[in-house]
Design a protein around this motif. Structure first.
Motif, PDB file in Angstrom:
ATOM      1  N   GLU A  44       4.260 -15.955 -10.958  1.00 57.87           N
ATOM      2  CA  GLU A  44       4.517 -17.389 -10.773  1.00 57.87           C
ATOM      3  C   GLU A  44       3.256 -18.117 -10.310  1.00 57.87           C
ATOM      4  O   GLU A  44       2.972 -19.237 -10.758  1.00 57.87           O
ATOM      5  CB  GLU A  44       5.655 -17.585  -9.778  1.00 57.87           C
ATOM      6  CG  GLU A  44       7.024 -17.271 -10.309  1.00 57.87           C
ATOM      7  CD  GLU A  44       7.375 -18.131 -11.525  1.00 57.87           C
ATOM      8  OE1 GLU A  44       7.169 -19.367 -11.462  1.00 57.87           O
ATOM      9  OE2 GLU A  44       7.833 -17.554 -12.539  1.00 57.87           O
ATOM     10  N   LYS A 102      -3.624 -18.467  -2.855  1.00 60.29           N
ATOM     11  CA  LYS A 102      -2.171 -18.347  -2.917  1.00 60.29           C
ATOM     12  C   LYS A 102      -1.665 -17.029  -2.326  1.00 60.29           C
ATOM     13  O   LYS A 102      -0.472 -16.740  -2.377  1.00 60.29           O
ATOM     14  CB  LYS A 102      -1.696 -18.491  -4.371  1.00 60.29           C
ATOM     15  CG  LYS A 102      -1.756 -19.933  -4.880  1.00 60.29           C
ATOM     16  CD  LYS A 102      -1.163 -20.041  -6.257  1.00 60.29           C
ATOM     17  CE  LYS A 102      -1.041 -21.504  -6.671  1.00 60.29           C
ATOM     18  NZ  LYS A 102      -0.006 -22.214  -5.892  1.00 60.29           N
ATOM     19  N   THR A 137       6.582 -10.553  -8.998  1.00 62.36           N
ATOM     20  CA  THR A 137       7.248 -11.744  -9.530  1.00 62.36           C
ATOM     21  C   THR A 137       6.577 -12.995  -8.974  1.00 62.36           C
ATOM     22  O   THR A 137       6.310 -13.961  -9.710  1.00 62.36           O
ATOM     23  CB  THR A 137       8.743 -11.734  -9.165  1.00 62.36           C
ATOM     24  OG1 THR A 137       9.353 -10.568  -9.744  1.00 62.36           O
ATOM     25  CG2 THR A 137       9.445 -12.979  -9.681  1.00 62.36           C
ATOM     26  N   ARG A 138       6.272 -12.985  -7.661  1.00 65.37           N
ATOM     27  CA  ARG A 138       5.580 -14.117  -7.035  1.00 65.37           C
ATOM     28  C   ARG A 138       4.175 -14.281  -7.589  1.00 65.37           C
ATOM     29  O   ARG A 138       3.696 -15.400  -7.800  1.00 65.37           O
ATOM     30  CB  ARG A 138       5.529 -13.953  -5.517  1.00 65.37           C
ATOM     31  CG  ARG A 138       6.870 -14.027  -4.816  1.00 65.37           C
ATOM     32  CD  ARG A 138       6.741 -14.119  -3.301  1.00 65.37           C
ATOM     33  NE  ARG A 138       6.042 -12.990  -2.710  1.00 65.37           N
ATOM     34  CZ  ARG A 138       4.816 -13.049  -2.216  1.00 65.37           C
ATOM     35  NH1 ARG A 138       4.126 -14.192  -2.252  1.00 65.37           N
ATOM     36  NH2 ARG A 138       4.256 -11.963  -1.689  1.00 65.37           N
ATOM     37  N   GLY A 149       5.684  -9.896 -16.945  1.00 62.67           N
ATOM     38  CA  GLY A 149       5.379 -11.260 -16.541  1.00 62.67           C
ATOM     39  C   GLY A 149       4.093 -11.776 -17.142  1.00 62.67           C
ATOM     40  O   GLY A 149       4.020 -12.905 -17.636  1.00 62.67           O
ATOM     41  N   LYS A 191       0.933 -18.489 -13.235  1.00 63.08           N
ATOM     42  CA  LYS A 191       1.461 -19.543 -14.107  1.00 63.08           C
ATOM     43  C   LYS A 191       1.068 -20.925 -13.598  1.00 63.08           C
ATOM     44  O   LYS A 191       0.711 -21.819 -14.374  1.00 63.08           O
ATOM     45  CB  LYS A 191       2.985 -19.428 -14.203  1.00 63.08           C
ATOM     46  CG  LYS A 191       3.627 -20.403 -15.159  1.00 63.08           C
ATOM     47  CD  LYS A 191       5.129 -20.162 -15.223  1.00 63.08           C
ATOM     48  CE  LYS A 191       5.829 -21.116 -16.178  1.00 63.08           C
ATOM     49  NZ  LYS A 191       7.285 -20.878 -16.231  1.00 63.08           N
ATOM     50  N   GLU A 192       1.057 -21.074 -12.286  1.00 58.61           N
ATOM     51  CA  GLU A 192       0.725 -22.381 -11.688  1.00 58.61           C
ATOM     52  C   GLU A 192      -0.748 -22.720 -11.768  1.00 58.61           C
ATOM     53  O   GLU A 192      -1.111 -23.903 -11.897  1.00 58.61           O
ATOM     54  CB  GLU A 192       1.162 -22.394 -10.221  1.00 58.61           C
ATOM     55  CG  GLU A 192       2.675 -22.380 -10.020  1.00 58.61           C
ATOM     56  CD  GLU A 192       3.046 -22.198  -8.560  1.00 58.61           C
ATOM     57  OE1 GLU A 192       2.142 -22.235  -7.698  1.00 58.61           O
ATOM     58  OE2 GLU A 192       4.242 -22.002  -8.269  1.00 58.61           O
TER      59      GLU A 192
END
Length: 361
Positions: A355, A322, A351-352, A281, A358-359
């Motif tokens: 993400e 987050k 995986t979270r 990732g 990425k944000e």
């Protein structure tokens, strides 16, 4: 309640049931505690560590993992002995600091922090220095995440008939190790690493025949490994000084959960999949790993800063908001940060995480 996931190499994210196990009080003189918990833990640790458990014993020691490393070096190595420390990170170097404090005869063999300890160089040194009696090495250096070639190092050390001391702080319980097969004499780890307990004590797994020879060697009262072991042996689990009862009970629950997962092999597979998910990732987002894949452990992964103007503190705070907490880097030669893959965390968590990164980028 989890305000965030601890993606660090320990303390780490623990299960709710491990935390719940700390919610009862225990008497340190009671057999329910000493025999029913402490002795069970000691037995199970030895069985996890060795295919010949009758040759080994376990000593539990209050404090952090470094307390246990110091207890081992200070209680095992005599004034006339000579120690070779093979170091490729902060925790190997810390063994040298301990050796200085105890005025041990020692040599610190330094390797680059991104390089594995080289068994050939250890072999050459032992050929040139027959006076060496003990060799110590860190299995997984969490400074970077490098996994040292323990099997090859052990082969060299035992061929030279030296005592082998292994700091397996962040690997035992998450990476298969057979002390008997490798010839490891002393192995050190901590409650809050791959067994997934909470901080408060560590443990030393020792070849019984060698530990029996250590009476009177220690330079410290509190860190006298032999005396701690003898007290536990004679007292059927009794600690010399106040036992961290809640932490110990939580550790027993963590051991039960390790068994339920399928043991060390299954846990190693999960950690490896966590690492694979993370690295794939992060590379998809343009991040580069510090270490080559062949030197990388599944325990913790170091990444280069993605750009010269990267602000780690800002990155850290946004990730924490987050629900993820990571580690800063710990080497001087490159700007890095580290992400732990161990604890009660799973591939879906990574995986979270990817993400989330990425944000916020």
């Amino acid at each position: 309640m989890r305000p965030y996931l601890l993606l660090t190499p320990g303390p780490l994210t623990t299960s709710e049931t491990v935390k719940e196990a700390m919610m009862s009080d225990w008497c340190t003189w009671d057999e329910d505690y000493n025999v029913g918990i402490v002795e069970v833990i000691r037995k199970e640790l030895v069985e996890l560590a060795s295919s010949r458990p009758e040759e080994y014993t376990a000593v539990l020691m209050q404090g952090s993992g470094s307390f246990c490393v110091e207890a081992t070096l200070g209680s095992v190595i005599r004034p006339e002995d000579h120690l070779l420390v093979a170091a490729n990170g902060a925790y190997g170097k810390r063994m040298g600091v301990i050796a200085d404090y105890y005025h041990l005869n020692y040599h610190l063999m330094k390797f680059d922090e991104t390089q594995q300890v080289d068994p050939a160089q250890v072999d050459a040194y032992l050929n040139e220095h027959p006076e060496v009696t003990h060799v110590s090495v860190v299995h997984c250096e969490t400074t970077t995440g490098v996994l040292n070639p323990l099997e090859a190092i052990a082969e060299v050390v035992k061929r030279h008939d030296k005592v082998l001391i292994v700091d397996a702080m962040s690997s035992f319980g998450g990476v298969p190790i057979d002390m008997a097969q490798l010839g490891i004499d002393f192995m050190i780890s901590s409650a809050n690493k791959c067994i997934q307990g909470v901080p408060g004590f560590g443990f030393i797994l020792a070849r019984r025949s060698l530990l029996e020879q250590c009476k009177g060697v220690a330079r410290s009262l509190s860190l006298d490994l032999y005396d701690q072991w003898e007290t536990m042996e004679k007292g059927h689990g009794k600690w010399r000084f106040t036992s961290p009862t809640h932490v110990v009970r939580a550790f027993m629950q963590a051991l039960n959960e390790l068994k339920a997962e399928g043991g060390i092999t299954a846990r190693h597979a999960r950690y490896s999949e966590n690492h694979r998910t993370l690295v794939e990732g992060m590379r998809s987002l343009g991040f580069r790993t510090l270490l080559p894949d062949e030197a990388q452990s599944p325990v913790i992964t170091s990444f280069y800063y993605p750009s010269a103007d990267f602000n780690f503190k800002d990155f850290y705070q946004k990730l924490k908001a987050k629900g993820f907490v990571i580690y800063p880097g710990k080497i001087s030669q490159a700007d890095t940060f580290r992400i732990g893959n161990i604890g009660d965390v799973f591939p879906s968590d990574f995986t979270r995480l990817v993400e989330a990164i990425k944000e916020i980028r």
